[in-house]
Design a protein around this motif. Structure first.
Motif, PDB file in Angstrom:
ATOM      1  N   TYR A  37      60.058 -19.052 -14.970  1.00  4.30           N
ATOM      2  CA  TYR A  37      59.651 -18.082 -13.978  1.00  4.30           C
ATOM      3  C   TYR A  37      58.662 -18.706 -12.990  1.00  4.30           C
ATOM      4  O   TYR A  37      57.952 -19.654 -13.310  1.00  4.30           O
ATOM      5  CB  TYR A  37      58.983 -16.883 -14.654  1.00  4.30           C
ATOM      6  CG  TYR A  37      59.941 -15.882 -15.218  1.00  4.30           C
ATOM      7  CD1 TYR A  37      60.569 -14.970 -14.403  1.00  4.30           C
ATOM      8  CD2 TYR A  37      60.219 -15.847 -16.570  1.00  4.30           C
ATOM      9  CE1 TYR A  37      61.449 -14.033 -14.910  1.00  4.30           C
ATOM     10  CE2 TYR A  37      61.100 -14.914 -17.098  1.00  4.30           C
ATOM     11  CZ  TYR A  37      61.704 -14.007 -16.256  1.00  4.30           C
ATOM     12  OH  TYR A  37      62.572 -13.094 -16.765  1.00  4.30           O
ATOM     13  N   GLU A  38      58.603 -18.128 -11.788  1.00  2.00           N
ATOM     14  CA  GLU A  38      57.670 -18.591 -10.775  1.00  2.00           C
ATOM     15  C   GLU A  38      56.244 -18.517 -11.317  1.00  2.00           C
ATOM     16  O   GLU A  38      55.832 -17.547 -11.918  1.00  2.00           O
ATOM     17  CB  GLU A  38      57.794 -17.697  -9.533  1.00  2.00           C
ATOM     18  CG  GLU A  38      56.822 -18.067  -8.421  1.00  2.00           C
ATOM     19  CD  GLU A  38      56.851 -17.048  -7.298  1.00  2.00           C
ATOM     20  OE1 GLU A  38      56.307 -17.339  -6.237  1.00  2.00           O
ATOM     21  OE2 GLU A  38      57.412 -15.955  -7.512  1.00  2.00           O
ATOM     22  N   LEU A 144      50.737 -13.482 -20.917  1.00  2.00           N
ATOM     23  CA  LEU A 144      50.990 -12.608 -19.776  1.00  2.00           C
ATOM     24  C   LEU A 144      49.751 -12.132 -19.032  1.00  2.00           C
ATOM     25  O   LEU A 144      49.804 -11.900 -17.827  1.00  2.00           O
ATOM     26  CB  LEU A 144      51.790 -11.377 -20.215  1.00  2.00           C
ATOM     27  CG  LEU A 144      53.234 -11.577 -20.681  1.00  2.00           C
ATOM     28  CD1 LEU A 144      53.917 -10.222 -20.820  1.00  2.00           C
ATOM     29  CD2 LEU A 144      54.030 -12.464 -19.736  1.00  2.00           C
ATOM     30  N   THR A 145      48.646 -11.957 -19.722  1.00  6.78           N
ATOM     31  CA  THR A 145      47.504 -11.258 -19.122  1.00  6.78           C
ATOM     32  C   THR A 145      46.951 -11.961 -17.886  1.00  6.78           C
ATOM     33  O   THR A 145      46.440 -11.306 -16.968  1.00  6.78           O
ATOM     34  CB  THR A 145      46.376 -11.081 -20.147  1.00  6.78           C
ATOM     35  OG1 THR A 145      46.077 -12.355 -20.737  1.00  6.78           O
ATOM     36  CG2 THR A 145      46.770 -10.095 -21.226  1.00  6.78           C
ATOM     37  N   TYR A 149      52.038 -12.444 -11.077  1.00  5.65           N
ATOM     38  CA  TYR A 149      53.246 -12.442 -10.265  1.00  5.65           C
ATOM     39  C   TYR A 149      54.018 -11.130 -10.462  1.00  5.65           C
ATOM     40  O   TYR A 149      53.890 -10.454 -11.479  1.00  5.65           O
ATOM     41  CB  TYR A 149      54.141 -13.633 -10.619  1.00  5.65           C
ATOM     42  CG  TYR A 149      53.602 -14.945 -10.095  1.00  5.65           C
ATOM     43  CD1 TYR A 149      53.932 -15.398  -8.815  1.00  5.65           C
ATOM     44  CD2 TYR A 149      52.758 -15.728 -10.873  1.00  5.65           C
ATOM     45  CE1 TYR A 149      53.442 -16.600  -8.334  1.00  5.65           C
ATOM     46  CE2 TYR A 149      52.261 -16.929 -10.405  1.00  5.65           C
ATOM     47  CZ  TYR A 149      52.601 -17.362  -9.135  1.00  5.65           C
ATOM     48  OH  TYR A 149      52.110 -18.552  -8.663  1.00  5.65           O
ATOM     49  N   ARG A 150      54.848 -10.828  -9.476  1.00  2.00           N
ATOM     50  CA  ARG A 150      55.553  -9.548  -9.494  1.00  2.00           C
ATOM     51  C   ARG A 150      56.488  -9.426 -10.684  1.00  2.00           C
ATOM     52  O   ARG A 150      56.662  -8.342 -11.241  1.00  2.00           O
ATOM     53  CB  ARG A 150      56.327  -9.375  -8.184  1.00  2.00           C
ATOM     54  CG  ARG A 150      57.047  -8.038  -8.097  1.00  2.00           C
ATOM     55  CD  ARG A 150      57.711  -7.838  -6.753  1.00  2.00           C
ATOM     56  NE  ARG A 150      58.473  -6.598  -6.736  1.00  2.00           N
ATOM     57  CZ  ARG A 150      59.145  -6.167  -5.688  1.00  2.00           C
ATOM     58  NH1 ARG A 150      59.149  -6.862  -4.562  1.00  2.00           N
ATOM     59  NH2 ARG A 150      59.819  -5.025  -5.751  1.00  2.00           N
ATOM     60  N   TRP A 156      55.375  -5.401 -17.055  1.00  2.00           N
ATOM     61  CA  TRP A 156      54.120  -5.216 -17.789  1.00  2.00           C
ATOM     62  C   TRP A 156      53.009  -5.014 -16.767  1.00  2.00           C
ATOM     63  O   TRP A 156      52.340  -5.967 -16.355  1.00  2.00           O
ATOM     64  CB  TRP A 156      53.816  -6.419 -18.669  1.00  2.00           C
ATOM     65  CG  TRP A 156      54.537  -6.436 -19.985  1.00  2.00           C
ATOM     66  CD1 TRP A 156      55.749  -6.952 -20.251  1.00  2.00           C
ATOM     67  CD2 TRP A 156      54.055  -5.908 -21.221  1.00  2.00           C
ATOM     68  NE1 TRP A 156      56.075  -6.783 -21.574  1.00  2.00           N
ATOM     69  CE2 TRP A 156      55.054  -6.148 -22.194  1.00  2.00           C
ATOM     70  CE3 TRP A 156      52.891  -5.254 -21.616  1.00  2.00           C
ATOM     71  CZ2 TRP A 156      54.912  -5.764 -23.532  1.00  2.00           C
ATOM     72  CZ3 TRP A 156      52.746  -4.872 -22.948  1.00  2.00           C
ATOM     73  CH2 TRP A 156      53.751  -5.125 -23.883  1.00  2.00           C
ATOM     74  N   SER A 157      52.785  -3.783 -16.364  1.00  2.00           N
ATOM     75  CA  SER A 157      51.681  -3.505 -15.442  1.00  2.00           C
ATOM     76  C   SER A 157      50.364  -3.710 -16.183  1.00  2.00           C
ATOM     77  O   SER A 157      50.309  -3.709 -17.421  1.00  2.00           O
ATOM     78  CB  SER A 157      51.768  -2.079 -14.921  1.00  2.00           C
ATOM     79  OG  SER A 157      51.577  -1.154 -15.990  1.00  2.00           O
ATOM     80  N   ASN A 158      49.293  -3.877 -15.419  1.00  2.00           N
ATOM     81  CA  ASN A 158      47.974  -4.010 -16.047  1.00  2.00           C
ATOM     82  C   ASN A 158      47.636  -2.764 -16.862  1.00  2.00           C
ATOM     83  O   ASN A 158      47.008  -2.848 -17.929  1.00  2.00           O
ATOM     84  CB  ASN A 158      46.904  -4.241 -14.974  1.00  2.00           C
ATOM     85  CG  ASN A 158      47.072  -5.580 -14.287  1.00  2.00           C
ATOM     86  OD1 ASN A 158      47.610  -6.515 -14.866  1.00  2.00           O
ATOM     87  ND2 ASN A 158      46.612  -5.670 -13.049  1.00  2.00           N
TER      88      ASN A 158
END
Length: 464
Positions: A37-38, A144-145, A149-150, A156-158
């Motif tokens: 992933y980017e 992830l935290t 990136y989008r 997984w939103s904050n």
């Protein structure tokens, strides 16, 4: 590429990748580079699998519904004997109460032995649930935290991360289940969990076993194939998606038409794939230079060139070297005036030693996922430059570079342009043009593909 076309490509890529990954026939390091992933710089395929697991739609759905579902967690109710002073918890066991009073203080009327009701949380299905929650929590925390990136925030939103971590640490029911560090999930526990009728536990069992299959590289499992389709392939750039389709189908063509076998690769191999038979060996590279085919044109720092173009190239590099040292404290630069990286290279060896001689044939490929004439023109320009600058890494006996398209090299250079929808009436003796329709599984390989891979004739097995 429309969404339906992309979906068809995804299906075909997963169909082709699954047996290759299962057999270890495709370099996982190279696939990791292609599918990364980017914003990530990950060399560990296991880490990438972890990230794709928690990004998968079933895991995200599970986490979103977890707080509500935990209200209906399963327990077994029982009773334990407990002593209390001045209060009664449950029914009083008078026989034991009088016995304990006699043993301690016959005049103490505040001592009671009670049958206290308790809820047992360490059921098999709860152990699997707690294990899964900890796995997801560890991956989210470590991987992830810190990513903004989008592709991460879309799933997984904050807010979801905060809500999940609060549930994991504060939910009273979840925390009454034994810590996963203190137990292993045996076959008996997993079997009992699988039989649960509650959706919470059915999903937990399914996701946990998918995670285990993924970690063990069991790419043939249906759940793992679905995860590959959902996260590993689909979010990637469409250009890379189409390139993977082309590579997978060309590998399949070599296998079926030339009766070549894919060899098992080390997980860190720089080759994308490696085919062989007793009298043939083919090395495949994706978006990188090959072992025996490079695309780099050096220029000497100190030679006084007569040609004005070379003089200006040399002067530009000297200035670049000086300013880089002054501003960035770099120790040196790469003295080259050209470097190339085709979309794919097939190095073919039939009567030569791969590690000490140039290949008998080199297929240099450029892939363009477009029907725009300008894009195709750019692809042709890149392809012709690659072919002219393709060289064997070692110089010849006189010290001159060994360009592969020169008559004395003994290497046949094939230029292949692969497009998705571009229809052209004319043909060229210099470039082989393939379209996605030439490679589709539904229609089979066309004569253009067969003539490309069926080389030389001595290596082709008769179908009669």
């Amino acid at each position: 590429m429309s969404s339906s076309e992309a979906d068809r490509l995804v299906d075909e890529i997963v169909e082709e990748l699954t047996p290759y990954l299962n057999a270890g026939s495709i370099s996982r390091a190279e696939l990791n580079r292609d599918l990364d992933y980017e914003g990530l710089d990950i060399d560990d395929f296991d880490r990438l699998k972890d990230i794709h697991f928690v990004l998968s739609e079933p895991v995200v759905d599970f986490v979103e519904n977890l707080p509500y579902r935990l209200r209906r967690i399963s327990t077994e109710h029982g009773r334990v004997k407990s002593e209390s002073k001045g209060e009664i918890q449950g029914s009083v066991d008078w026989d034991r109460t009088f016995k304990r009073r006699y043993e301690q203080n016959p005049n103490d009327r505040t001592l009671f032995v009670c049958n206290t009701p308790v809820a047992e949380y360490d059921l098999p299905e709860n152990l699997v649930l707690r294990k899964l929650v900890e796995i997801v929590s560890d991956i989210v925390t470590s991987e992830l935290t810190e990513i903004d990136y989008r592709w991460r925030t879309d799933r997984w939103s904050n807010e979801l991360i905060t809500k999940f971590q609060r549930t994991r640490s504060k939910n009273v029911h979840l925390n009454r289940i034994q810590n996963p560090d203190e137990f292993n999930l045996s076959g008996r526990i997993l079997s009992s969990s699988r039989k649960s009728r509650k959706p919470l536990y059915q999903d937990a069992y399914s996701l946990y076993t998918t995670y285990e299959d993924l970690q063990e590289n069991n790419f043939g499992a249906d759940s793992v194939r679905e995860l590959l389709t959902d996260t590993v392939v689909r979010p990637g750039r469409k250009e890379v998606l189409f390139e993977l389709f082309v590579l997978c189908r060309l590998l399949r063509a070599y296998e079926t038409i030339n009766n070549l076998l894919l060899r098992r690769l080390e997980s860190t191999a720089s080759k994308f794939a490696h085919l062989s038979r007793d009298d043939c060996e083919i090395r495949v590279y994706h978006r990188r230079q090959g072992d025996s085919v490079t695309f780099s044109e050096p220029i000497d720092r100190d030679i006084d060139y007569e040609h004005r173009f070379l003089q200006r190239e040399q002067a530009a590099l000297r200035e670049y070297e000086q300013t880089s040292k002054e501003m960035l404290d770099t120790s040196g630069i790469n003295w080259v005036i050209y470097t190339g990286q085709p979309d794919f290279i097939f190095e073919e060896y039939y009567d030569r030693a791969p590690d000490s001689e140039p290949p008998n044939r080199a297929i240099i490929g450029e892939v363009k996922r477009s029907s725009r004439r300008g894009t195709i023109t750019e692809g042709l320009r890149e392809l012709t430059k690659y072919a002219k600058f393709a060289r064997y890494p070692d110089s010849d006996s006189s010290g001159d570079p060994q360009y592969l398209d020169e008559s004395g090299s003994g290497t046949i250079v094939e230029k292949v342009l692969v497009t998705q929808d571009f229809e052209n009436i004319s043909t060229s003796s210099e470039v082989i043009h393939l379209q996605s329709s030439d490679l589709r599984r539904s229609t089979g390989f066309t004569s253009r593909v067969e003539s490309l891979v069926a080389y030389p004739s001595s290596c082709v097995v008769s179908s009669n």
